[in-house]
Scaffold this motif. Sequence first.
Motif, PDB file in Angstrom:
ATOM      1  N   LEU A 191       0.831  -1.200   0.000  1.00 51.32           N
ATOM      2  CA  LEU A 191       0.000   0.000   0.000  1.00 51.32           C
ATOM      3  C   LEU A 191       0.871   1.257   0.000  1.00 51.32           C
ATOM      4  N   GLU A 192       2.013   1.154   0.664  1.00 47.70           N
ATOM      5  CA  GLU A 192       2.922   2.301   0.693  1.00 47.70           C
ATOM      6  C   GLU A 192       3.538   2.530  -0.689  1.00 47.70           C
ATOM      7  N   GLU A 193       4.005   1.449  -1.316  1.00 49.50           N
ATOM      8  CA  GLU A 193       4.577   1.561  -2.666  1.00 49.50           C
ATOM      9  C   GLU A 193       3.600   2.207  -3.637  1.00 49.50           C
ATOM     10  N   ALA A 194       2.334   1.863  -3.452  1.00 46.98           N
ATOM     11  CA  ALA A 194       1.302   2.397  -4.347  1.00 46.98           C
ATOM     12  C   ALA A 194       0.977   3.848  -4.006  1.00 46.98           C
ATOM     13  N   GLY A 195       1.499   4.305  -2.891  1.00 46.05           N
ATOM     14  CA  GLY A 195       1.199   5.677  -2.477  1.00 46.05           C
ATOM     15  C   GLY A 195      -0.167   5.800  -1.818  1.00 46.05           C
ATOM     16  N   TYR A 196      -0.711   4.682  -1.403  1.00 48.06           N
ATOM     17  CA  TYR A 196      -2.033   4.710  -0.775  1.00 48.06           C
ATOM     18  C   TYR A 196      -1.945   4.957   0.723  1.00 48.06           C
ATOM     19  N   VAL A 197      -0.798   4.638   1.281  1.00 42.53           N
ATOM     20  CA  VAL A 197      -0.632   4.744   2.727  1.00 42.53           C
ATOM     21  C   VAL A 197       0.718   5.377   3.036  1.00 42.53           C
ATOM     22  N   LYS A 198       0.732   6.209   4.031  1.00 46.89           N
ATOM     23  CA  LYS A 198       1.984   6.819   4.476  1.00 46.89           C
ATOM     24  C   LYS A 198       2.376   6.142   5.781  1.00 46.89           C
ATOM     25  N   ILE A 199       3.623   5.707   5.845  1.00 51.20           N
ATOM     26  CA  ILE A 199       4.074   4.987   7.028  1.00 51.20           C
ATOM     27  C   ILE A 199       5.178   5.757   7.726  1.00 51.20           C
ATOM     28  N   GLU A 200       4.952   6.034   8.998  1.00 51.32           N
ATOM     29  CA  GLU A 200       5.970   6.755   9.761  1.00 51.32           C
ATOM     30  C   GLU A 200       6.482   5.909  10.901  1.00 51.32           C
ATOM     31  N   LYS A 201       7.778   5.778  10.949  1.00 52.46           N
ATOM     32  CA  LYS A 201       8.385   4.969  12.001  1.00 52.46           C
ATOM     33  C   LYS A 201       8.967   5.880  13.068  1.00 52.46           C
ATOM     34  N   PHE A 225       9.156   6.209  17.714  1.00 56.11           N
ATOM     35  CA  PHE A 225       9.298   5.397  18.917  1.00 56.11           C
ATOM     36  C   PHE A 225       8.233   5.763  19.943  1.00 56.11           C
ATOM     37  N   LYS A 226       7.805   4.743  20.639  1.00 55.39           N
ATOM     38  CA  LYS A 226       6.900   4.969  21.770  1.00 55.39           C
ATOM     39  C   LYS A 226       7.752   4.606  22.984  1.00 55.39           C
ATOM     40  N   GLY A 227       8.258   5.626  23.645  1.00 53.24           N
ATOM     41  CA  GLY A 227       9.253   5.362  24.668  1.00 53.24           C
ATOM     42  C   GLY A 227      10.492   4.859  23.944  1.00 53.24           C
ATOM     43  N   LYS A 228      10.874   3.651  24.232  1.00 60.11           N
ATOM     44  CA  LYS A 228      12.067   3.112  23.580  1.00 60.11           C
ATOM     45  C   LYS A 228      11.746   2.036  22.548  1.00 60.11           C
ATOM     46  N   LEU A 229      10.471   1.732  22.421  1.00 56.38           N
ATOM     47  CA  LEU A 229      10.084   0.692  21.454  1.00 56.38           C
ATOM     48  C   LEU A 229       9.673   1.306  20.127  1.00 56.38           C
ATOM     49  N   PRO A 230       9.971   0.612  19.055  1.00 59.16           N
ATOM     50  CA  PRO A 230       9.569   1.115  17.737  1.00 59.16           C
ATOM     51  C   PRO A 230       8.055   1.220  17.638  1.00 59.16           C
ATOM     52  N   LEU A 231       7.642   2.213  16.898  1.00 64.86           N
ATOM     53  CA  LEU A 231       6.210   2.401  16.686  1.00 64.86           C
ATOM     54  C   LEU A 231       5.980   2.786  15.236  1.00 64.86           C
ATOM     55  N   THR A 232       5.151   2.010  14.566  1.00 69.28           N
ATOM     56  CA  THR A 232       4.862   2.264  13.160  1.00 69.28           C
ATOM     57  C   THR A 232       3.449   2.799  13.029  1.00 69.28           C
ATOM     58  N   VAL A 233       3.369   4.030  12.538  1.00 70.51           N
ATOM     59  CA  VAL A 233       2.066   4.675  12.431  1.00 70.51           C
ATOM     60  C   VAL A 233       1.676   4.822  10.958  1.00 70.51           C
ATOM     61  N   CYS A 234       0.456   4.440  10.620  1.00 71.64           N
ATOM     62  CA  CYS A 234      -0.001   4.447   9.231  1.00 71.64           C
ATOM     63  C   CYS A 234      -1.169   5.396   9.030  1.00 71.64           C
ATOM     64  N   LYS A 235      -1.113   6.100   7.924  1.00 75.62           N
ATOM     65  CA  LYS A 235      -2.217   6.978   7.541  1.00 75.62           C
ATOM     66  C   LYS A 235      -2.589   6.709   6.093  1.00 75.62           C
ATOM     67  N   LEU A 236      -3.850   6.850   5.790  1.00 76.54           N
ATOM     68  CA  LEU A 236      -4.276   6.767   4.401  1.00 76.54           C
ATOM     69  C   LEU A 236      -3.948   8.099   3.734  1.00 76.54           C
ATOM     70  N   THR A 237      -3.351   8.053   2.556  1.00 76.61           N
ATOM     71  CA  THR A 237      -3.076   9.302   1.829  1.00 76.61           C
ATOM     72  C   THR A 237      -4.324   9.723   1.067  1.00 76.61           C
ATOM     73  N   ALA A 238      -4.281  10.909   0.485  1.00 70.89           N
ATOM     74  CA  ALA A 238      -5.400  11.390  -0.325  1.00 70.89           C
ATOM     75  C   ALA A 238      -5.612  10.432  -1.495  1.00 70.89           C
ATOM     76  N   LYS A 239      -4.504  10.003  -2.081  1.00 69.27           N
ATOM     77  CA  LYS A 239      -4.582   9.052  -3.196  1.00 69.27           C
ATOM     78  C   LYS A 239      -5.251   7.752  -2.753  1.00 69.27           C
TER      79      LYS A 239
END
Lengths: 102, 102
Positions: B56-66, B68-82
């Motif tokens: 979905l990210e490659e297609a530009g449908y979703v934006k992924i932001e990496k 941290f939540k405290g010291k642990l990784p946190l991956t947050v996803c949003k739907l793009t306009a596309k």
Amino acid sequence: MSDDLRGLNDLDRLIHEPARLLIVTILSAAASADFLFLQREAGLTKGNLSAHLSKLEEAGYVKIEKTFKGKLPLTVCKLTAKGQKAYTAYRQQMQMFMDKTG
Amino acid sequence: MSDDLRGLNDLDRLIHEPARLLIVTILSAAASADFLFLQREAGLTKGNLSAHLSKLEEAGYVKIEKTFKGKLPLTVCKLTAKGQKAYTAYRQQMQMFMDKTG
DNA sequence: TAAATAGGTTTGTAGTACAAACTAGTTTGC
DNA sequence: GCAAACTAGTTTGTACTACAAACCTATTTA
């Protein structure tokens, strides 16, 4: 959105495939259709249609009868009760999804 | 049934895939969701979710932001306009199909 | 400091859709 | 009468796909 949409994961993949959804939809309305009619109506290549029909037949969703029209081969397809049921179930699941997320 | 249903053949396969339809539906309603929330909500394994998100990210449908939540990784996803647009278009096509063949 | 846990990603495998190439028979042109 | 073209499909090869198992890196717990 804490709703239960996970039902999507249980969709019948055999019917979910667009080409087959098209085929099954046509058969559902037509009671019986020959190969070339299906091909025209669905806009598929022969090879592709043949493969999809084989899959639907293996699953018991479609009955395929090979006869002749004059001297040329004629392949006639019908939706079975099982196929009709699967199609109806698919539609219900999909409509459920559409309604819940409308 | 001489209607034009061939539109089914043009369905966006990226969204048609049930797991991704689920993901995109959740994102469409939630504005933002982290990896584990999506995993729970969609009922997918981590590996599977990771792969779908990458697509979905490659297609530009979703934006992924990496981050941290405290010291642990946190991956947050949003739907793009596309992505939102593609999702809306998919819904329209599917609803059109359901209506025509109701 | 070893083991378990969190939050993911990569890899291997089995399955898939699709069109191109093929098959088997029939009609048409010459 | 025989080659070429057509009909009605099927098989084959290829490129893609979904999926979970195995893996990775860092953190927390025992």
